[in-house]
Design a protein around this motif. Sequence first.
Motif, mmCIF file in Angstrom:
data_model
loop_
_atom_site.group_PDB
_atom_site.id
_atom_site.type_symbol
_atom_site.label_atom_id
_atom_site.label_comp_id
_atom_site.label_asym_id
_atom_site.label_seq_id
_atom_site.Cartn_x
_atom_site.Cartn_y
_atom_site.Cartn_z
ATOM 1 N N ALA A 33 0.841 -1.201 0.000
ATOM 2 C CA ALA A 33 0.000 0.000 0.000
ATOM 3 C C ALA A 33 0.874 1.248 0.000
ATOM 4 N N SER A 34 2.004 1.175 -0.695
ATOM 5 C CA SER A 34 2.911 2.325 -0.747
ATOM 6 C C SER A 34 2.264 3.477 -1.502
ATOM 7 N N THR A 35 2.556 4.670 -1.060
ATOM 8 C CA THR A 35 2.058 5.855 -1.745
ATOM 9 C C THR A 35 3.014 6.200 -2.888
ATOM 10 N N TYR A 36 2.513 6.970 -3.809
ATOM 11 C CA TYR A 36 3.300 7.368 -4.971
ATOM 12 C C TYR A 36 3.893 8.750 -4.741
ATOM 13 N N TYR A 37 4.948 9.017 -5.468
ATOM 14 C CA TYR A 37 5.628 10.296 -5.367
ATOM 15 C C TYR A 37 5.084 11.253 -6.409
ATOM 16 N N ASP A 38 5.121 12.533 -6.093
ATOM 17 C CA ASP A 38 4.628 13.574 -6.986
ATOM 18 C C ASP A 38 5.626 13.768 -8.122
ATOM 19 N N GLN A 39 5.252 13.361 -9.310
ATOM 20 C CA GLN A 39 6.136 13.442 -10.466
ATOM 21 C C GLN A 39 6.414 14.880 -10.873
ATOM 22 N N ASP A 40 5.516 15.785 -10.541
ATOM 23 C CA ASP A 40 5.680 17.180 -10.938
ATOM 24 C C ASP A 40 6.562 17.980 -9.987
ATOM 25 N N GLN A 41 6.903 17.405 -8.849
ATOM 26 C CA GLN A 41 7.790 18.085 -7.913
ATOM 27 C C GLN A 41 9.233 17.759 -8.302
ATOM 28 N N PRO A 42 9.986 18.740 -8.794
ATOM 29 C CA PRO A 42 11.358 18.469 -9.234
ATOM 30 C C PRO A 42 12.246 17.992 -8.076
ATOM 31 N N LEU A 43 13.036 16.967 -8.353
ATOM 32 C CA LEU A 43 13.979 16.438 -7.381
ATOM 33 C C LEU A 43 15.391 16.635 -7.896
#
Length: 140
Positions: free
Chosen positions: A67-77
Amino acid sequence: MQSGLLYTQYTLVQQSRQVVFQFLKENLMDDLAKPLPIFLDKTISYMYVHIANTYIAWAGNFAMNGASTYYDQDQPLNITQIEKLFAQVDEIMAGFIAHFSAAPMQDVKGLNGRKNTLKLMPTAYSLMSLPTSFTIKARS
């Protein structure tokens, strides 16, 4: 031989990823958050977060019923954050490999959270190639 198949395959993926990350560090640090036309005006960071989310979705949440959550693809890393993200992916994949390594050609069954129905992937081995194919498409 088959029991080490998934481990060997994923080790090659990790080694390839490290080469790419080293290239990014040496050549493209300032461009990770820059929209690129070849990526439909998405960023390199976006593409790597998308790839990480693909591992989380298929290996972690689908195959392993996580049930892992996903990361925000639009937030630049930055590259350090991307490497930390893939360290978490490596943990998910270690669990996946431990679970499926004895029979990598077995069917993978999982729960599709959106429809709450059972879906079937052909084999654990074929599931391993999904995120890799996204990486290849993103670079070609």
